[in-house]
Design a protein around this motif. Structure first.
Motif, PDB file in Angstrom:
ATOM      1  N   VAL A  75       0.835  -1.204   0.000  1.00 22.12           N
ATOM      2  CA  VAL A  75       0.000   0.000   0.000  1.00 22.12           C
ATOM      3  C   VAL A  75       0.867   1.250   0.000  1.00 22.12           C
ATOM      4  O   VAL A  75       0.648   2.179  -0.784  1.00 22.12           O
ATOM      5  CB  VAL A  75      -0.981  -0.023   1.196  1.00 22.12           C
ATOM      6  CG1 VAL A  75      -1.713   1.297   1.324  1.00 22.12           C
ATOM      7  CG2 VAL A  75      -1.976  -1.178   1.030  1.00 22.12           C
ATOM      8  N   ALA A  76       1.884   1.287   0.851  1.00 21.80           N
ATOM      9  CA  ALA A  76       2.765   2.457   0.925  1.00 21.80           C
ATOM     10  C   ALA A  76       3.515   2.667  -0.393  1.00 21.80           C
ATOM     11  O   ALA A  76       3.614   3.803  -0.879  1.00 21.80           O
ATOM     12  CB  ALA A  76       3.755   2.306   2.074  1.00 21.80           C
ATOM     13  N   ASP A  77       4.029   1.600  -0.983  1.00 23.08           N
ATOM     14  CA  ASP A  77       4.754   1.721  -2.249  1.00 23.08           C
ATOM     15  C   ASP A  77       3.861   2.276  -3.348  1.00 23.08           C
ATOM     16  O   ASP A  77       4.285   3.128  -4.138  1.00 23.08           O
ATOM     17  CB  ASP A  77       5.327   0.369  -2.690  1.00 23.08           C
ATOM     18  CG  ASP A  77       6.498  -0.091  -1.845  1.00 23.08           C
ATOM     19  OD1 ASP A  77       7.053   0.726  -1.073  1.00 23.08           O
ATOM     20  OD2 ASP A  77       6.860  -1.283  -1.948  1.00 23.08           O
ATOM     21  N   HIS A  78       2.639   1.810  -3.426  1.00 21.18           N
ATOM     22  CA  HIS A  78       1.720   2.319  -4.449  1.00 21.18           C
ATOM     23  C   HIS A  78       1.382   3.786  -4.210  1.00 21.18           C
ATOM     24  O   HIS A  78       1.360   4.576  -5.147  1.00 21.18           O
ATOM     25  CB  HIS A  78       0.452   1.462  -4.504  1.00 21.18           C
ATOM     26  CG  HIS A  78       0.616   0.216  -5.297  1.00 21.18           C
ATOM     27  ND1 HIS A  78       1.277  -0.888  -4.825  1.00 21.18           N
ATOM     28  CD2 HIS A  78       0.212  -0.100  -6.552  1.00 21.18           C
ATOM     29  CE1 HIS A  78       1.270  -1.821  -5.753  1.00 21.18           C
ATOM     30  NE2 HIS A  78       0.623  -1.376  -6.816  1.00 21.18           N
ATOM     31  N   LEU A  79       1.132   4.152  -2.958  1.00 17.64           N
ATOM     32  CA  LEU A  79       0.841   5.552  -2.666  1.00 17.64           C
ATOM     33  C   LEU A  79       2.014   6.439  -3.066  1.00 17.64           C
ATOM     34  O   LEU A  79       1.821   7.470  -3.728  1.00 17.64           O
ATOM     35  CB  LEU A  79       0.519   5.747  -1.182  1.00 17.64           C
ATOM     36  CG  LEU A  79       0.359   7.207  -0.741  1.00 17.64           C
ATOM     37  CD1 LEU A  79      -0.758   7.901  -1.509  1.00 17.64           C
ATOM     38  CD2 LEU A  79       0.133   7.281   0.756  1.00 17.64           C
ATOM     39  N   LEU A  80       3.224   6.059  -2.705  1.00 21.17           N
ATOM     40  CA  LEU A  80       4.395   6.875  -3.042  1.00 21.17           C
ATOM     41  C   LEU A  80       4.583   6.974  -4.554  1.00 21.17           C
ATOM     42  O   LEU A  80       5.000   8.013  -5.065  1.00 21.17           O
ATOM     43  CB  LEU A  80       5.645   6.314  -2.366  1.00 21.17           C
ATOM     44  CG  LEU A  80       5.645   6.427  -0.845  1.00 21.17           C
ATOM     45  CD1 LEU A  80       6.849   5.685  -0.255  1.00 21.17           C
ATOM     46  CD2 LEU A  80       5.622   7.885  -0.400  1.00 21.17           C
ATOM     47  N   ARG A  81       4.263   5.921  -5.261  1.00 20.47           N
ATOM     48  CA  ARG A  81       4.362   5.945  -6.722  1.00 20.47           C
ATOM     49  C   ARG A  81       3.354   6.930  -7.320  1.00 20.47           C
ATOM     50  O   ARG A  81       3.677   7.694  -8.223  1.00 20.47           O
ATOM     51  CB  ARG A  81       4.110   4.540  -7.270  1.00 20.47           C
ATOM     52  CG  ARG A  81       4.756   4.311  -8.594  1.00 20.47           C
ATOM     53  CD  ARG A  81       4.652   2.886  -9.078  1.00 20.47           C
ATOM     54  NE  ARG A  81       4.795   1.888  -8.029  1.00 20.47           N
ATOM     55  CZ  ARG A  81       4.253   0.682  -8.081  1.00 20.47           C
ATOM     56  NH1 ARG A  81       3.514   0.333  -9.110  1.00 20.47           N
ATOM     57  NH2 ARG A  81       4.421  -0.179  -7.114  1.00 20.47           N
ATOM     58  N   PHE A  82       2.127   6.921  -6.812  1.00 18.06           N
ATOM     59  CA  PHE A  82       1.101   7.839  -7.319  1.00 18.06           C
ATOM     60  C   PHE A  82       1.357   9.274  -6.892  1.00 18.06           C
ATOM     61  O   PHE A  82       0.926  10.212  -7.566  1.00 18.06           O
ATOM     62  CB  PHE A  82      -0.291   7.405  -6.872  1.00 18.06           C
ATOM     63  CG  PHE A  82      -0.792   6.162  -7.557  1.00 18.06           C
ATOM     64  CD1 PHE A  82      -0.748   6.045  -8.935  1.00 18.06           C
ATOM     65  CD2 PHE A  82      -1.299   5.116  -6.817  1.00 18.06           C
ATOM     66  CE1 PHE A  82      -1.200   4.910  -9.571  1.00 18.06           C
ATOM     67  CE2 PHE A  82      -1.758   3.961  -7.444  1.00 18.06           C
ATOM     68  CZ  PHE A  82      -1.706   3.858  -8.827  1.00 18.06           C
ATOM     69  N   ALA A  83       2.052   9.468  -5.787  1.00 22.07           N
ATOM     70  CA  ALA A  83       2.302  10.814  -5.251  1.00 22.07           C
ATOM     71  C   ALA A  83       3.709  11.303  -5.594  1.00 22.07           C
ATOM     72  O   ALA A  83       4.295  12.064  -4.840  1.00 22.07           O
ATOM     73  CB  ALA A  83       2.098  10.800  -3.742  1.00 22.07           C
ATOM     74  N   PHE A  84       4.229  10.909  -6.738  1.00 22.67           N
ATOM     75  CA  PHE A  84       5.614  11.228  -7.072  1.00 22.67           C
ATOM     76  C   PHE A  84       5.887  12.722  -7.157  1.00 22.67           C
ATOM     77  O   PHE A  84       7.026  13.157  -7.002  1.00 22.67           O
ATOM     78  CB  PHE A  84       6.038  10.530  -8.366  1.00 22.67           C
ATOM     79  CG  PHE A  84       5.323  11.023  -9.592  1.00 22.67           C
ATOM     80  CD1 PHE A  84       5.862  12.022 -10.367  1.00 22.67           C
ATOM     81  CD2 PHE A  84       4.104  10.466  -9.960  1.00 22.67           C
ATOM     82  CE1 PHE A  84       5.201  12.475 -11.509  1.00 22.67           C
ATOM     83  CE2 PHE A  84       3.438  10.909 -11.092  1.00 22.67           C
ATOM     84  CZ  PHE A  84       3.980  11.922 -11.862  1.00 22.67           C
ATOM     85  N   ARG A  85       4.868  13.535  -7.390  1.00 25.78           N
ATOM     86  CA  ARG A  85       5.067  14.990  -7.470  1.00 25.78           C
ATOM     87  C   ARG A  85       5.144  15.648  -6.090  1.00 25.78           C
ATOM     88  O   ARG A  85       5.495  16.807  -5.977  1.00 25.78           O
ATOM     89  CB  ARG A  85       3.935  15.643  -8.259  1.00 25.78           C
ATOM     90  CG  ARG A  85       3.952  15.311  -9.717  1.00 25.78           C
ATOM     91  CD  ARG A  85       2.854  16.072 -10.454  1.00 25.78           C
ATOM     92  NE  ARG A  85       2.859  15.741 -11.844  1.00 25.78           N
ATOM     93  CZ  ARG A  85       2.098  14.818 -12.419  1.00 25.78           C
ATOM     94  NH1 ARG A  85       1.249  14.126 -11.692  1.00 25.78           N
ATOM     95  NH2 ARG A  85       2.171  14.589 -13.703  1.00 25.78           N
ATOM     96  N   GLU A  86       4.773  14.901  -5.071  1.00 27.40           N
ATOM     97  CA  GLU A  86       4.702  15.427  -3.713  1.00 27.40           C
ATOM     98  C   GLU A  86       5.588  14.578  -2.808  1.00 27.40           C
ATOM     99  O   GLU A  86       5.541  13.361  -2.855  1.00 27.40           O
ATOM    100  CB  GLU A  86       3.247  15.365  -3.233  1.00 27.40           C
ATOM    101  CG  GLU A  86       3.022  15.871  -1.855  1.00 27.40           C
ATOM    102  CD  GLU A  86       1.548  15.807  -1.437  1.00 27.40           C
ATOM    103  OE1 GLU A  86       1.270  16.250  -0.342  1.00 27.40           O
ATOM    104  OE2 GLU A  86       0.708  15.315  -2.221  1.00 27.40           O
ATOM    105  N   ASN A  87       6.386  15.217  -1.978  1.00 24.26           N
ATOM    106  CA  ASN A  87       7.213  14.479  -1.041  1.00 24.26           C
ATOM    107  C   ASN A  87       6.389  14.158   0.202  1.00 24.26           C
ATOM    108  O   ASN A  87       6.180  15.031   1.044  1.00 24.26           O
ATOM    109  CB  ASN A  87       8.462  15.284  -0.673  1.00 24.26           C
ATOM    110  CG  ASN A  87       9.354  14.528   0.289  1.00 24.26           C
ATOM    111  OD1 ASN A  87       9.109  13.375   0.611  1.00 24.26           O
ATOM    112  ND2 ASN A  87      10.399  15.183   0.744  1.00 24.26           N
ATOM    113  N   LEU A  88       5.920  12.932   0.299  1.00 22.21           N
ATOM    114  CA  LEU A  88       5.113  12.531   1.437  1.00 22.21           C
ATOM    115  C   LEU A  88       5.965  12.112   2.632  1.00 22.21           C
ATOM    116  O   LEU A  88       5.439  11.868   3.706  1.00 22.21           O
ATOM    117  CB  LEU A  88       4.176  11.382   1.057  1.00 22.21           C
ATOM    118  CG  LEU A  88       3.132  11.694  -0.015  1.00 22.21           C
ATOM    119  CD1 LEU A  88       2.300  10.455  -0.316  1.00 22.21           C
ATOM    120  CD2 LEU A  88       2.249  12.849   0.405  1.00 22.21           C
ATOM    121  N   GLY A  89       7.277  12.009   2.438  1.00 22.84           N
ATOM    122  CA  GLY A  89       8.152  11.575   3.523  1.00 22.84           C
ATOM    123  C   GLY A  89       7.997  10.088   3.780  1.00 22.84           C
ATOM    124  O   GLY A  89       7.462   9.350   2.966  1.00 22.84           O
TER     125      GLY A  89
END
Length: 97
Positions: A75-89
């Motif tokens: 789940v975390a990997d997919h979220l980070l992939r979709f949010a590549f324009r934003e640094n979610l930390g």
């Protein structure tokens, strides 16, 4: 059943929830709207999403701790992939029994 949750601060929570649910809807019977989503990864594994104006809350549940770790990572990997324009930390998961 062991559960875990992560709260990810973002003003784009609804957009990410929609993207994640749409992505997994090709394989699983996903239920989703703009502020709530449920992805049943199997009869004993599930992820729920709640979007607010300032964060995305993700909850995962599975019968065993090793499976919980795998589901957290997926789940975390997919979220980070979709949010590549934003640094979610770093996404930090909190476990509950």
């Amino acid at each position: 059943m062991p559960t875990s949750q992560a709260r990810v601060p973002t003003s784009e929570a609804s957009r990410y929830l929609t993207q994640l649910c749409r992505h997994w809807s090709h394989k699983f019977p996903v239920e989703a709207n703009s502020d709530h989503g449920v992805v049943p990864f199997g009869e004993d594994r599930v992820c729920t999403f709640e979007a607010s104006a300032d964060a995305l809350l993700m909850k995962v549940a599975t019968p065993d701790p090793a499976g919980l770790t795998r589901l957290e990572n997926v789940v975390a990997d997919h979220l980070l992939r979709f949010a590549f324009r934003e640094n979610l930390g770093d996404i930090t998961w909190s476990r509950a029994a």
